[in-house]
Design an enzyme around this catalytic site. Structure first.
Site, PDB file in Angstrom:
ATOM      1  CD  GLU A   1      85.006  95.535  88.861  1.00 48.06           C
ATOM      2  OE1 GLU A   1      86.179  95.873  88.562  1.00 48.06           O
ATOM      3  OE2 GLU A   1      84.720  94.434  89.393  1.00 48.06           O
ATOM      4  CD  GLU A   2      84.648  90.986  90.057  1.00 54.04           C
ATOM      5  OE1 GLU A   2      85.555  90.903  89.203  1.00 54.04           O
ATOM      6  OE2 GLU A   2      84.871  91.160  91.255  1.00 54.04           O
TER       7      GLU A   2
ATOM      8  CG  ASP B   1      86.687  91.994  94.216  1.00 53.76           C
ATOM      9  OD1 ASP B   1      86.231  93.117  93.977  1.00 53.76           O
ATOM     10  OD2 ASP B   1      87.155  91.243  93.339  1.00 53.76           O
TER      11      ASP B   1
END
Length: 344
Positions: free
Chosen positions: A125-126, A97
């Protein structure tokens, strides 16, 4: 003398290890450029780097006029965990990830270079999908012939049927400070917040037939200044994974004590993805940039898939087996050929 071009992806396990050796915790994604850019250039790509804040950037690699766009994210959650090999797998932060997604996608893209393909790596994105939003602003007009976006996340080699939404709430309570020896002279914001959270725990979350149950997590709680002072403020941060028609956030707000406040910090709607014949599909328990990035394809077609498991992502045991890495490359290739209406 037999001189052959060196394949920069001939040993994908080493490429993954090199990517994971760089700390790209959200906010410092550009640190990956010294490893990533030479790799993309060695694959013959035109490489565009778009900085948008100090230490932050998106990266776009194109081969010809893109008909397929692969994408995933450059950032990882903290803390940084250096890579190590163990039992046929690479362990470490970003292994699945999402640096494993980068390698699996580039392995597929390398097979499609003469058919028109692109790869996009985004920041943030996190946290808040800021990189995906920036990519729309910078490159919306770069993909007039794109048939689909294939977004990489650890889905255990299944194609996501959809993803729940994300709504992050900050709950705030205010009280009245007083000496700890005379608590009756004050009003504890912490106790108000504790009672509020107790009420939230009794709420019945929603459920969707394709996306499964709605879930929430109390990620942060804080308040007070010292053990001998009645706390005059307290706050909590909630992460809610919503389903269509959700009223959970509204129910949370309704339970708040007098003087409380609710701030919506992130609000991303749930999304259902189209069925793809011949590919096993399942809902995923996480959010991704897919709902944003699908707008880069004029058709809006999107697939969310990749190797690895979300059950180990964001944990100290994050890893990706080299077998799954290869299978992920194959899955990405088959998805691309599906959208190109070709058969492997």
């Amino acid at each position: 003398m037999d001189v052959r071009p060196v394949d920069p992806l001939a040993q994908p396990d080493l490429v993954l290890e090199a990517l994971c050796a760089v700390d790209t915790t959200t906010g410092q994604e550009a640190a990956l450029l010294p490893v990533l850019r030479p790799l993309l250039e060695a694959l013959g790509a035109r490489v565009d780097v778009a900085p948008f804040a100090p230490g932050r950037c998106n990266v776009l690699a194109t081969w010809g006029e893109p008909r397929i766009l692969f994408s995933t994210h450059l950032d990882t959650v903290p803390p940084f965990i250096p890579p190590r090999r163990e039992a046929g797998a690479l362990h470490g932060r970003g292994a699945c990830d999402a640096k494993g997604q980068i390698v699996a996608q580039l392995l597929a893209a390398a097979r499609l270079r003469d058919r028109g393909v692109a790869w996009l790596g985004v920041a943030g994105e996190e946290t808040d999908s800021v990189g995906a939003q920036q990519a729309l602003r910078d490159w919306q007009d770069r993909f007039p012939s794109c048939r689909a976006v294939i977004n990489g996340e650890p889905t255990e080699l299944q194609v996501a049927a959809g993803q729940r939404g994300v709504r992050n709430l900050r709950l705030g309570c205010r009280g009245r400070a007083a000496h700890g020896g005379s608590p009756e002279r004050g009003h504890s914001a912490v106790l108000d917040l504790v009672d509020w959270i107790g009420g939230i725990r009794a709420l019945a979350p929603g459920r969707h037939p394709d996306l499964g149950p709605e879930v929430w997590n109390l990620g942060v709680i804080r308040g007070g200044e010292a053990v001998n002072i009645v706390p005059d403020r307290a706050e909590a941060l909630l992460n809610i994974r919503t389903v269509p028609g959700s009223a959970f956030a509204e129910a949370v707000a309704a339970l708040g004590p007098a003087g409380s406040e609710v701030e919506v910090q992130v609000d991303e709607a749930p999304c259902l993805f189209p069925a793809l014949p011949g590919f096993p599909m399942a809902p995923v328990p996480f959010g991704s940039d897919a709902p944003v990035l699908r707008a880069l394809a004029p058709t809006g077609a999107v697939a969310l898939a990749g190797p690895g498991s979300i059950t180990v992502a964001h944990t100290a045991d994050e890893h990706l087996t080299f077998t799954d890495l290869g299978a992920g490359a194959d899955l990405n290739l088959r998805l691309a050929l599906h959208f190109l209406q070709e058969h492997p």
